[in-house]
Design an enzyme around this catalytic site. Structure first.
Site, mmCIF file in Angstrom:
data_model
loop_
_atom_site.group_PDB
_atom_site.id
_atom_site.type_symbol
_atom_site.label_atom_id
_atom_site.label_comp_id
_atom_site.label_asym_id
_atom_site.label_seq_id
_atom_site.Cartn_x
_atom_site.Cartn_y
_atom_site.Cartn_z
ATOM 1 C CB THR A 1 -0.754 0.402 1.295
ATOM 2 O OG1 THR A 1 -2.351 -1.251 1.089
ATOM 3 C CG2 THR A 1 -1.738 1.040 0.900
ATOM 4 C CG PHE B 1 0.558 4.830 3.796
ATOM 5 C CD1 PHE B 1 -0.634 4.874 4.809
ATOM 6 C CD2 PHE B 1 0.913 3.210 3.586
ATOM 7 C CE1 PHE B 1 -1.786 3.814 5.788
ATOM 8 C CE2 PHE B 1 0.074 2.339 3.810
ATOM 9 C CZ PHE B 1 -1.568 2.196 4.931
#
Length: 419
Positions: free
Chosen positions: A179, A181
């Site tokens: 992921t 961020f």
């Protein structure tokens, strides 16, 4: 004390990303603040309650986190992206001590985590109720306090935090799951090597509008690493485009591209920031002259050789890479040029059909206007007008041949058959 907000509670992947960010960018006395939603994280930054916020932007298997994108565009337009963290995401299935896999009645987690483990759930827990929560840590908290045969999906750190047992490790469907961020604040970062820039583009609703925007980056050899569309919320069928590119907004090629794009479309720079090494690699270029500092000012400046005229010189291997990238960019432009020439020829052929039997092929006044116009455009773009005019004289001759051929074909198709 500096405060950094993240999507809580404790034990979320957002907290892991925030701690990773701090490890790379130590800032003295810092306090991490867990907040209940992505909205609250960004709202706290906007109100000045925290200096920065860490929020998820996209996942390698499930794509963009649309809520984050929409909040940055519509709700908090003054916030800027100033950093990114690419976090490997490994999901585990966890439950209270004594709960077995075959007795689980309900699985809780954040919607993204559930989506990233869809195949595991279908294969090993078919028919089990799936419940979405605000975060993976919130799911772990609920499971820990429920006293039921429930399970949660989240990071192994959360199981230790809330005294759950990990039943199955690494349950995400994609082994390379990660992921991205972003760190959000009130301003982006000054120039540094290896930066990335995120843009928001609103292109006109006409054929070729987005193609023209992207061409400005291709023409300058700027690597685009992400293009994502979202509804504009103004009218149905109208979209905004998120674009990530390698380079800082102060790099000269990027500056030139942004100036050109601003003439063609709505443009907003969401921020320039150091790219995470685990993101897509690219050449961020060199700082513009006004941002260059003497040796010792910018880290690594001593590794750049200086020529007799005092200009920065690339090491030989870096120069070869630069040459190859520029050649690739030229090849891309050539493809676009040929594509446009093919479109021009198709339009010329249609025009020839309409002229057949009514208008002559040659129109000297029209040809003169075309040559004058392209010469003017060449001057505006810093090109030699004589060269461009010569190219267009060839194009006009080619167009005349096409239209003459088109008229012959039209007359042939319309002539009565022989008897």
């Amino acid at each position: 004390m500096k405060r950094i907000g993240y999507l809580g509670p404790c034990g979320t992947f957002s907290e892991l990303a925030a701690r990773q960010y701090l490890a790379r960018h130590p800032a003295g006395d810092v306090r991490l603040v867990a907040l209940p939603s992505l909205y609250e994280v960004l709202a706290a930054v906007a109100r000045g309650e925290v200096a920065e916020g860490v929020v998820p932007l996209e996942n390698s298997s499930e794509g963009a986190v649309n809520q984050t994108q929409d909040l940055l565009v519509h709700t908090f337009p003054d916030l800027r992206i100033k950093g990114e963290i690419i976090l490997p995401v490994v999901h585990c299935l966890m439950a209270p001590p004594g709960v077995k896999l075959e007795t689980i009645e309900r699985v809780l987690s954040h919607p993204q985590a559930l989506a990233q483990c869809r195949e595991f759930l279908s294969r090993h827990l078919p028919g089990v109720q799936v419940v979405e929560t605000d975060s993976t840590a919130a799911a772990v908290q609920l499971v820990a306090s429920a006293g039921a045969s429930w399970a949660a999906i989240g990071p192994a750190e959360a199981a230790r935090e809330y005294r759950l047992e990990v039943l199955v490790e690494k349950i995400n469907d994609c082994t390379g799951n990660a992921t991205r961020f972003v760190v959000v604040g009130h301003e982006d970062c000054p120039w540094s090597p290896g930066c990335k820039t995120t843009l928001l583009i609103s292109a006109a609703h006409r054929p070729g509008a987005l193609y023209e925007v992207l061409g400005e980056f291709a023409a300058r050899g700027i690597n685009l690493t992400r293009i994502e569309s979202r509804p504009s919320r103004r009218r149905f069928g109208e979209y905004l485009f998120f674009i990530d590119l390698m380079g800082h907004r102060c790099d000269k090629p990027v500056q030139e591209a942004l100036a050109a794009v601003a003439l063609r479309a709505g443009l907003r720079v969401l921020g320039s920031y150091p790219a995470d090494d685990r993101g897509m690699p690219g050449d961020a270029g060199f700082p513009p002259e006004e941002l260059k500092e003497p040796a010792g000012g910018i880290s690594g400046a001593a590794s750049i050789k200086t020529g007799s005229a005092g200009k920065a010189m690339l090491p030989s291997h870096a120069r070869r890479e630069k040459i190859e990238k520029l050649r690739q960019a030229i090849d891309n432009v050539d493809e676009q040029v040929v594509e446009l020439l093919a479109r021009r020829s198709a339009l010329v052929a249609c025009l020839g059909k309409l002229k057949a039997g009514i208008y002559p092929v040659r129109d000297p006044h029209r040809e003169s206007r075309v040559l004058a116009r392209v010469s003017h455009l060449a001057r505006l773009k810093g090109m030699d007008p004589a060269v461009v005019e010569e190219i267009y004289r060839l194009l006009i001759r080619y167009a005349v041949r096409l239209q003459e051929q088109q008229q012959v074909e039209e007359r042939t198709s319309c002539s009565p058959p022989c008897r």
